[in-house]
Design a protein around this motif. Structure first.
Motif, mmCIF file in Angstrom:
data_model
loop_
_atom_site.group_PDB
_atom_site.id
_atom_site.type_symbol
_atom_site.label_atom_id
_atom_site.label_comp_id
_atom_site.label_asym_id
_atom_site.label_seq_id
_atom_site.Cartn_x
_atom_site.Cartn_y
_atom_site.Cartn_z
ATOM 1 N N TRP A 283 11.157 61.544 -19.372
ATOM 2 C CA TRP A 283 12.398 61.652 -19.964
ATOM 3 C C TRP A 283 12.539 62.646 -21.036
ATOM 4 O O TRP A 283 13.367 63.661 -21.099
ATOM 5 C CB TRP A 283 13.167 60.342 -20.465
ATOM 6 N N ALA A 284 11.927 62.414 -21.947
ATOM 7 C CA ALA A 284 11.591 63.422 -23.247
ATOM 8 C C ALA A 284 11.161 64.804 -22.874
ATOM 9 O O ALA A 284 11.698 65.971 -23.028
ATOM 10 C CB ALA A 284 10.602 62.807 -24.385
ATOM 11 N N TYR A 285 10.277 64.883 -21.695
ATOM 12 C CA TYR A 285 9.862 66.060 -21.284
ATOM 13 C C TYR A 285 10.780 66.904 -20.435
ATOM 14 O O TYR A 285 11.338 67.989 -20.678
ATOM 15 C CB TYR A 285 8.654 65.901 -20.503
ATOM 16 N N ARG A 286 11.535 65.908 -19.693
ATOM 17 C CA ARG A 286 12.556 66.309 -18.673
ATOM 18 C C ARG A 286 13.827 67.151 -19.295
ATOM 19 O O ARG A 286 14.477 68.146 -19.140
ATOM 20 C CB ARG A 286 12.778 65.675 -17.739
ATOM 21 N N THR A 287 14.226 66.115 -20.297
ATOM 22 C CA THR A 287 15.455 66.321 -21.095
ATOM 23 C C THR A 287 15.511 67.099 -22.356
ATOM 24 O O THR A 287 16.691 67.731 -23.005
ATOM 25 C CB THR A 287 16.398 65.055 -21.238
ATOM 26 N N PRO A 291 14.144 72.028 -21.743
ATOM 27 C CA PRO A 291 15.019 72.968 -22.248
ATOM 28 C C PRO A 291 14.689 73.680 -23.464
ATOM 29 O O PRO A 291 15.102 75.051 -23.725
ATOM 30 C CB PRO A 291 16.401 72.045 -22.548
ATOM 31 N N ALA A 292 14.024 72.985 -24.260
ATOM 32 C CA ALA A 292 13.651 73.736 -25.401
ATOM 33 C C ALA A 292 12.619 74.981 -25.093
ATOM 34 O O ALA A 292 12.801 75.892 -25.675
ATOM 35 C CB ALA A 292 13.078 72.871 -26.277
ATOM 36 N N GLY A 293 11.726 74.576 -24.180
ATOM 37 C CA GLY A 293 10.802 75.656 -23.756
ATOM 38 C C GLY A 293 11.438 76.477 -22.949
ATOM 39 O O GLY A 293 11.198 77.838 -23.210
ATOM 40 N N HIS A 294 12.555 76.452 -22.251
ATOM 41 C CA HIS A 294 13.264 77.560 -21.704
ATOM 42 C C HIS A 294 13.957 78.527 -22.665
ATOM 43 O O HIS A 294 14.137 79.606 -22.511
ATOM 44 C CB HIS A 294 14.137 76.971 -20.687
ATOM 45 N N ASP A 298 13.222 82.268 -23.212
ATOM 46 C CA ASP A 298 14.551 83.246 -23.071
ATOM 47 C C ASP A 298 14.627 83.862 -24.398
ATOM 48 O O ASP A 298 14.846 85.268 -24.475
ATOM 49 C CB ASP A 298 15.593 82.645 -22.546
ATOM 50 N N ALA A 299 15.075 83.297 -25.552
ATOM 51 C CA ALA A 299 14.998 83.713 -26.835
ATOM 52 C C ALA A 299 13.786 84.606 -27.591
ATOM 53 O O ALA A 299 14.273 85.286 -28.365
ATOM 54 C CB ALA A 299 15.622 82.631 -27.550
ATOM 55 N N VAL A 300 12.777 84.065 -27.395
ATOM 56 C CA VAL A 300 11.618 84.391 -28.245
ATOM 57 C C VAL A 300 10.571 85.257 -27.469
ATOM 58 O O VAL A 300 10.215 86.388 -27.623
ATOM 59 C CB VAL A 300 11.142 83.484 -29.151
ATOM 60 N N LEU A 301 9.963 84.568 -26.407
ATOM 61 C CA LEU A 301 8.866 85.198 -25.864
ATOM 62 C C LEU A 301 9.004 86.134 -25.082
ATOM 63 O O LEU A 301 8.400 87.334 -25.078
ATOM 64 C CB LEU A 301 8.176 83.938 -25.148
ATOM 65 N N ARG A 302 10.338 86.210 -24.010
ATOM 66 C CA ARG A 302 10.533 87.149 -23.405
ATOM 67 C C ARG A 302 10.751 88.382 -24.023
ATOM 68 O O ARG A 302 10.237 89.651 -23.657
ATOM 69 C CB ARG A 302 11.627 86.834 -22.134
#
Length: 370
Positions: A283-287, A291-294, A298-302
């Motif tokens: 649940w922690a990984y999914r929720t 989202p934090a990784g995405h 999107d905000a930093v790595l890309r």
């Protein structure tokens, strides 16, 4: 279709002793076997985990190490050293030993053997001729002479032979026959009768002693042992066999029940571990983490990746421009020092160089044009 039911297996009736022994034995065995079965299942799970995570990779690493240390060096040694050396040695043996031996056998020993065989056949033929033409006639002549001498001696000594035969008959044969008939034969019959009687007497004595010993052993040993076996050992053995059989059945039954209990306990522990650890982590990984990784992506790595690509592209273009500039400067400096390079003289290849060249789409060529 057979409408009759198959006959059910008929069970033999069991006594109250069997039932009285079976229930406590099964209870005791079940209490003793359940911990053992649970420990056994835990060891099996640990062993499979160790096999899949440790032993198999370790075995593959050891196998690769063994191949690298032992198989491949010996294979290379065989392929690149021993095999060529063996071929060279075989060629040397063939050239230095086999070919000379074959030549010696073909051109030296074979003619010599044929000559010796012909010589032996000639000597054998000569010896056969000597035997047939010389020795056989001489032998026949000697045999004929000996036969004649024997006939002459027989005619001369006929009277003496008759007298000797009469003396031998009445001095040796007749007394020996009388001695055998009147003395030796009766004495032999009497000795044989005595021996037969003594043998019968000894047989009766031995039979009597054996009968006495048989009944003594039967009364003192066999009958007590038979009674002990029939009334003590056999019932005790049947009881022990019953206990052993029931213990074995109870052990198998308890082992199966303990397996089910161990499986249920294992499933309960697995479910508890799943609900306590696995599901919260999932649940922690999914929720949370996904989202934090995405968001970080999107905000930093890309943007960072796009900036790095742009910087790399600009750097490559700058390096390419600098390389072209340096190449042109080097060419200008070489032209200033050594002058322009000499152009190669045109070579007449007997082919038109202008518009009148070969054509593939027309029916005429440059050679067939006017």
């Amino acid at each position: 279709m057979d409408l009759q039911k198959p006959p059910e297996p008929r069970h033999q009736p069991e006594g109250c002793l069997v039932v009285a022994v079976r229930l406590p034995v099964r209870i005791v065995v079940l209490v003793l076997v359940v911990p053992v079965r649970m420990v056994w299942d835990a060891l099996v799970v640990i062993g499979r985990l160790l096999r899949d995570t440790v032993l198999k990779p370790l075995g593959r690493a050891l196998l690769w190490t063994g191949r690298a240390l032992f198989v491949w060096p010996f294979l290379a040694l065989w392929r690149y050293l021993l095999a060529p050396a063996g071929r060279a040695l075989a060629w040397l043996v063939r050239v230095l030993v086999v070919v000379p031996v074959l030549w010696c056998h073909r051109y030296l020993l074979t003619p010599l053997g044929h000559a010796l065989a012909r010589l032996a056949r000639g000597v054998g033929a000569g010896l056969a001729w000597v035997y047939a033409r010389v020795l056989v006639p001489v032998g026949r002549a000697l045999a004929w002479l000996l036969k004649g001498a024997g006939a002459v001696l027989a005619v001369v000594g006929l009277g003496g032979y008759t007298a000797v035969a009469w003396l031998v008959r009445y001095l040796v044969v007749v007394p020996a026959r009388w001695l055998h008939t009147r003395v030796l034969a009766p004495v032999g019959r009497a000795v044989a009768w005595c021996v037969r009687g003594l043998a019968r007497l000894l047989g009766l004595l031995v039979a009597g002693i054996g009968l006495v010993l048989y009944w003594t052993a039967r009364v003192l040993l066999v009958l007590p042992a038979l009674a002990l076996w029939r009334w003590v050992l056999a019932p005790v053995g049947r009881f022990l066999a019953l206990v052993a059989r029931e213990a074995g059945d109870a052990l198998g039954h308890a082992w199966r029940i303990a397996g089910r209990i161990s499986r249920a306990v294992g499933r309960a522990l697995a479910a508890l571990f799943r609900w306590i650890f696995v599901e919260p982590v999932r649940w922690a990984y999914r929720t949370v983490l996904t989202p934090a990784g995405h968001a970080v992506r999107d905000a930093v790595l890309r943007p960072v990746a796009l900036g790095v690509r742009a910087v790399g592209r600009v750097t490559r273009e700058a390096v390419t421009t600098a390389r072209d500039t340096v190449r042109q400067a080097r060419a200008e400096f070489r032209r200033m020092l050594f002058g322009s390079p000499r152009q190669p003289a045109p070579v007449d290849r007997r082919e038109p160089v202008a518009r009148d060249t070969r054509t593939l789409g027309r029916s005429t060529t440059a050679l067939t044009k006017d």
